[in-house]
Design a protein around this motif. Structure first.
Motif, PDB file in Angstrom:
ATOM      1  N   PRO A 174       2.153  -9.037  -6.847  1.00 51.11           N
ATOM      2  CA  PRO A 174       0.775  -9.403  -6.488  1.00 51.11           C
ATOM      3  C   PRO A 174      -0.234  -8.408  -7.041  1.00 51.11           C
ATOM      4  CG  PRO A 174       2.221  -9.512  -4.575  1.00 51.11           C
ATOM      5  CD  PRO A 174       2.988  -8.834  -5.655  1.00 51.11           C
ATOM      6  N   ARG A 175      -1.378  -8.916  -7.439  1.00 47.06           N
ATOM      7  CA  ARG A 175      -2.481  -8.073  -7.899  1.00 47.06           C
ATOM      8  C   ARG A 175      -3.307  -7.678  -6.677  1.00 47.06           C
ATOM      9  NH1 ARG A 175      -5.553  -7.693 -12.772  1.00 47.06           N
ATOM     10  NH2 ARG A 175      -7.712  -7.068 -12.394  1.00 47.06           N
ATOM     11  N   ASP A 176      -3.273  -6.407  -6.350  1.00 44.63           N
ATOM     12  CA  ASP A 176      -3.947  -5.903  -5.160  1.00 44.63           C
ATOM     13  C   ASP A 176      -4.637  -4.599  -5.539  1.00 44.63           C
ATOM     14  OD1 ASP A 176      -4.831  -5.110  -2.701  1.00 44.63           O
ATOM     15  OD2 ASP A 176      -2.945  -5.477  -1.665  1.00 44.63           O
ATOM     16  N   ALA A 177      -5.958  -4.667  -5.812  1.00 40.52           N
ATOM     17  CA  ALA A 177      -6.692  -3.477  -6.230  1.00 40.52           C
ATOM     18  C   ALA A 177      -6.759  -2.440  -5.123  1.00 40.52           C
ATOM     19  CB  ALA A 177      -8.103  -3.871  -6.668  1.00 40.52           C
ATOM     20  N   ALA A 178      -6.751  -2.883  -3.864  1.00 39.29           N
ATOM     21  CA  ALA A 178      -6.823  -1.929  -2.764  1.00 39.29           C
ATOM     22  C   ALA A 178      -5.531  -1.137  -2.618  1.00 39.29           C
ATOM     23  CB  ALA A 178      -7.145  -2.659  -1.458  1.00 39.29           C
ATOM     24  N   ALA A 179      -4.392  -1.760  -2.931  1.00 40.00           N
ATOM     25  CA  ALA A 179      -3.111  -1.075  -2.801  1.00 40.00           C
ATOM     26  C   ALA A 179      -2.880  -0.086  -3.928  1.00 40.00           C
ATOM     27  CB  ALA A 179      -1.972  -2.086  -2.747  1.00 40.00           C
ATOM     28  N   HIS A 211       0.824  -1.204   0.000  1.00 44.76           N
ATOM     29  CA  HIS A 211       0.000   0.000   0.000  1.00 44.76           C
ATOM     30  C   HIS A 211       0.863   1.260   0.000  1.00 44.76           C
ATOM     31  CE1 HIS A 211      -3.363  -2.674   0.839  1.00 44.76           C
ATOM     32  NE2 HIS A 211      -4.192  -1.640   0.751  1.00 44.76           N
ATOM     33  N   LEU A 212       1.985   1.224   0.707  1.00 46.39           N
ATOM     34  CA  LEU A 212       2.878   2.382   0.716  1.00 46.39           C
ATOM     35  C   LEU A 212       3.538   2.581  -0.645  1.00 46.39           C
ATOM     36  CD1 LEU A 212       4.518   4.598   2.199  1.00 46.39           C
ATOM     37  CD2 LEU A 212       6.167   2.802   2.803  1.00 46.39           C
ATOM     38  N   VAL A 213       3.986   1.475  -1.260  1.00 46.00           N
ATOM     39  CA  VAL A 213       4.721   1.580  -2.524  1.00 46.00           C
ATOM     40  C   VAL A 213       3.802   2.034  -3.651  1.00 46.00           C
ATOM     41  CG1 VAL A 213       5.957   0.232  -4.258  1.00 46.00           C
ATOM     42  CG2 VAL A 213       6.467  -0.085  -1.836  1.00 46.00           C
ATOM     43  N   ARG A 214       2.619   1.450  -3.752  1.00 48.54           N
ATOM     44  CA  ARG A 214       1.725   1.782  -4.864  1.00 48.54           C
ATOM     45  C   ARG A 214       0.810   2.962  -4.546  1.00 48.54           C
ATOM     46  NH1 ARG A 214      -0.295  -4.266  -6.829  1.00 48.54           N
ATOM     47  NH2 ARG A 214       1.798  -5.157  -7.101  1.00 48.54           N
ATOM     48  N   GLY A 215       0.782   3.368  -3.300  1.00 53.11           N
ATOM     49  CA  GLY A 215      -0.061   4.484  -2.928  1.00 53.11           C
ATOM     50  C   GLY A 215       0.715   5.771  -2.828  1.00 53.11           C
ATOM     51  N   PRO A 216       1.195   6.152  -1.629  1.00 51.95           N
ATOM     52  CA  PRO A 216       1.905   7.425  -1.493  1.00 51.95           C
ATOM     53  C   PRO A 216       3.158   7.539  -2.361  1.00 51.95           C
ATOM     54  CG  PRO A 216       1.240   6.581   0.656  1.00 51.95           C
ATOM     55  CD  PRO A 216       0.974   5.487  -0.329  1.00 51.95           C
TER      56      PRO A 216
END
Length: 755
Positions: free
Chosen positions: A321-326, A32-37
């Motif tokens: 990994p496929r993570d739509a939330a991240a 979440h940190l890598v693909r988000g912020p």
């Protein structure tokens, strides 16, 4: 963070390899940190915990030049840079490709050129020690400084160089004999590398300022055509080539052969892309799709207490990994619009209701690009479990010997079948009778014994738990669709060993436990056959207990007459201690007789008192221990060897038992003025085994001098390696002289475009 800033992720555990091995997903928060912020700013992930060096690089599917990042010499060189020697704005000059017809010239770095200029200022004496392979002069004013520093930092004596006079250290720190300053960088003259033919003929170049002596030879880097970890060949692997290293560290060698290689981050990007410009200002980003996850995943745990196997992870392939939330795996910027997706054609992205973009890349996977030690070296080290396990784990004899003895103590003695084995007419009949005796012994363990059955159940539970901790059956059951994923590709036995869950673990544990039970039973039968043989042919035990003491009393009465009955008086005065002590001392040294007599009594159906039982079981334990301890170590070492070399499991247990101190390493990172990142992985094949304190450390100017800061000390290291030869303690080769570059990685400031 500024919009153009980039990040390096530092963590203790390489979750990408651990999750691949165990079939788990424990990096959800980090994702979440890598693909988000961060969203594409995390260019590199570095972790330790696994005690080796390994680099996995992202390889897009169906992208042009996808294999180039594994082969730096074949990669497209961006904007006049060099895949090995430097990059735009780097202080390391580009390294040209070698020419087969003529020696290739190598431009020095500013650091080494400055050092050579200072050394040459001292004349012939200043460069007398600069030869390839020479040992650094400990104790005579030499120093092993921090190599590769910027020109503004104090440059210390390079590896292999001797001081050029009394003021050599001052000159190397940027001060001349009269407080002068070093020459500017633009006045430094490049020099050429010395070929072996020129050095043999004596036709060697001179230093720019009139100094004499040959320059340090540079070892070529042979880049393999296959993947750096010995895995599957890349789709468009380039042919093997060699490049000369940039001489940023004198005497530093580039590793050669399969298993090592360098790579550039932008190798699979769109050709012609300029990653940066001098001065640190990146150009406007090019429109296209970019990866949001780190491009390279590095494991740099080579400083650990022991070595881990690289061949257990070198074939690892895994997709992000496929993570739509991240967040999305790929993002795209085009003329005021943006796109995002996971790289799966025809599938919905699942991001805020957006429809899939047909131009989104087809995806990709991480593959091993470099490993130290190589997979072949790692497998060779794993074979040491066959013959070195007991030498390295002597206390394992206590556990193994006790378990083996408890497995058979309830079925002692074996009175049936053994006489028939000794009387067998041929080897075939004797072997069949021996197998029957073994089967009968195992049956008695299950049907009649208590202690042995309990020991067998404990061993089975230990074997099952040990298999679980080693990763056997860690991934559970996998469907046919799952087995098509790259995580399930690679070595067939290694992949299969981590599938199946409890069934696979039970199979491994059953075979492991059965091997120990069979060895314990056959060793018992071998010991019983030996006892039966000496009873038959040597008449052992025919005279009952204490036969040695009886012979002694007869011999004493025949050769030492006692008319005054002094021996009887001594027996009365000591309350029987005088003959009793001799009697039991001789009984302790005549354990075979006690074993034979007690065995005959047990086979005849008679009971033993506690003292006789202690003598029998204690004597059997002494002889059985000699047979059991080397056998249990051999079986357990063979189990570890088969598991780690054939099935790729028990990587921690198999190599921690060997306690390998070699193949140490660390990373050196260099950020160029343009913002590019260069990473050099340095490795040391053999670690010195003996050390002593350097006398120069306590001398004035040494690291032990309280008046000198550690970073200015001429001898900062307190300990130096030594070798003992012929009773003499000699100074050994310092580790700095044996370091080599095992992998090179260039990460441009601007993330490259995939498509």
């Amino acid at each position: 963070m500024a919009p153009t800033d980039q990040a390096i992720l530092i963590m203790h555990c390489p979750r990408w390899l651990v999750d691949w091995f165990w079939g788990t997903d424990t990096a959800n928060n980090l994702r979440h940190l890598v693909r988000g912020p961060l969203r594409g700013r995390a260019r590199l992930a570095v972790a330790g915990d696994l005690h080796f060096y390994m680099r996995h690089s992202f390889q897009p599917y169906d992208a042009p030049g996808a294999s180039s990042s594994l082969v730096p010499s074949a990669a497209s060189t961006p904007a006049g840079g060099s895949p090995v020697g430097g990059s735009p704005g780097s202080s390391r000059a580009p390294t040209p490709r070698p020419d087969a017809s003529a020696p290739a010239g190598v431009s020095p770095t500013a650091v080494q050129a400055r050092i050579m200029a200072h050394l040459s200022a001292g004349g012939a004496g200043g460069a007398a020690g600069v030869r390839h392979g020479m040992q650094p002069p400990f104790g005579n004013g030499g120093s092993l400084g921090a190599h590769g520093r910027s020109p503004s930092a104090p440059s210390l004596l390079p590896v292999g160089a001797a001081p050029g006079g009394a003021n050599a250290a001052q000159r190397l720190e940027g001060r001349g004999p009269a407080g002068g300053t070093p020459p500017p960088r633009e006045t430094l003259t490049p020099f050429a590398a010395v070929s072996e033919e020129a050095e043999a003929s004596g036709d060697t170049p001179r230093f720019p300022s009139g100094g004499s002596g040959p320059l340090p030879a540079l070892t070529p880097l042979h880049v393999p055509a296959r993947g750096g970890c010995g895995g599957d060949a890349s789709p468009s692997a380039a042919s093997t080539s060699s490049v000369l290293t940039s001489s940023w560290w004198p005497e530093l060698r580039m590793a050669a052969g399969e298993g090592q290689g360098g790579g550039g981050s932008g190798a699979w990007g769109r050709p012609g892309t300029t990653p940066g410009t001098a001065g640190g200002t990146p150009p406007a980003p090019e429109a296209g799709w970019r990866l949001t996850d780190p491009e390279h995943l590095l494991v740099s745990g080579s400083g650990g207490a022991f070595l881990h196997p690289t061949h257990a992870f070198s074939y690892a392939r895994f997709r992000p990994p496929r993570d739509a939330a991240a967040g999305p795996l790929f993002v795209c910027d085009r003329a005021g619009t943006s796109g995002e997706g996971f790289g799966r054609p025809g599938a919905s992205s699942g991001l805020r209701g957006r429809s899939p973009d047909p131009s989104c890349p087809p995806g990709g996977e991480y593959r091993c690009a470099a490993a130290y030690p190589s997979a072949q070296q790692s497998e060779s080290i794993g074979r040491r479990n066959l013959h070195m396990f007991r030498n390295m784990n002597t206390r394992f004899d206590v556990i193994g010997g006790a378990l083996y003895y408890l497995l058979v103590v309830s079925v002692l003695p074996r009175c049936r079948h053994l006489a028939a084995v000794l009387e067998a007419p041929d080897w075939g009949t004797g072997l069949s009778l021996l197998l029957g005796a073994a089967a009968d012994t195992v049956g008695d363990i299950f049907l009649e014994s208590y202690v042995s059955l309990l020991a067998l159940l404990c061993m089975a539970a230990l074997a099952l738990g040990f298999a679980a901790t080693g990763g056997i059956g860690a991934k559970g059951d996998a469907t046919a669709a799952d087995r098509q994923r790259p995580e399930f590709k690679g070595r067939g036995l290694a992949v299969r060993a981590r599938l199946g869950g409890f069934t696979t673990r039970f199979l491994f544990a059953s075979l492991h436990c059965a091997a120990h039970v069979c060895c314990a039973v056959f060793l018992l039968l071998l010991l019983e056959l030996g006892i039966e043989t000496v009873i038959r042919h040597e008449q052992l035990g025919r005279e009952g207990y204490h036969s040695l003491y009886k012979w002694y009393r007869q011999y004493e009465a025949a050769h030492f007459p006692d008319p005054a009955d002094m021996r009887g008086a001594a027996e009365r005065w000591t309350l029987g201690l005088y003959p009793g002590a001799i009697k039991w001392a001789m009984a302790a040294f005549d354990a075979p007789e006690a074993i034979a007599v007690s065995r005959d009594l047990l086979c005849a159906g008679r009971e033993l008192n506690r003292l006789q039982a202690l003598g029998y079981y204690g004597g059997v334990l002494a002889y059985y221990w000699l047979l059991a301890t080397p056998t249990v170590a051999l079986v357990f070492g063979a189990y570890l060897y088969i598991c780690v070399n054939w099935f790729g499991v028990h990587y921690d247990e198999a190599f921690s038992s060997l306690q390998v101190p070699d193949h140490k390493g660390f990373l050196r990172m260099h950020i160029t003025p343009a913002g590019d990142l260069e990473i050099f992985s340095l490795g040391l094949d053999t670690v010195p085994r003996a050390w002593r304190e350097d006398p120069a450390w306590r001398a004035p100017g040494g690291g032990g001098d309280a008046g000198v800061p550690g970073w200015r000390a001429r001898h900062p290291s307190r300990w130096v390696p030594v070798e003992v030869r012929g009773g003499y303690t000699l100074r050994g080769t310092p580790p700095e002289a044996a370091l080599k570059v095992v992998d090179y990685l260039h990460v441009p400031r601007q993330r490259p475009v995939i498509v």
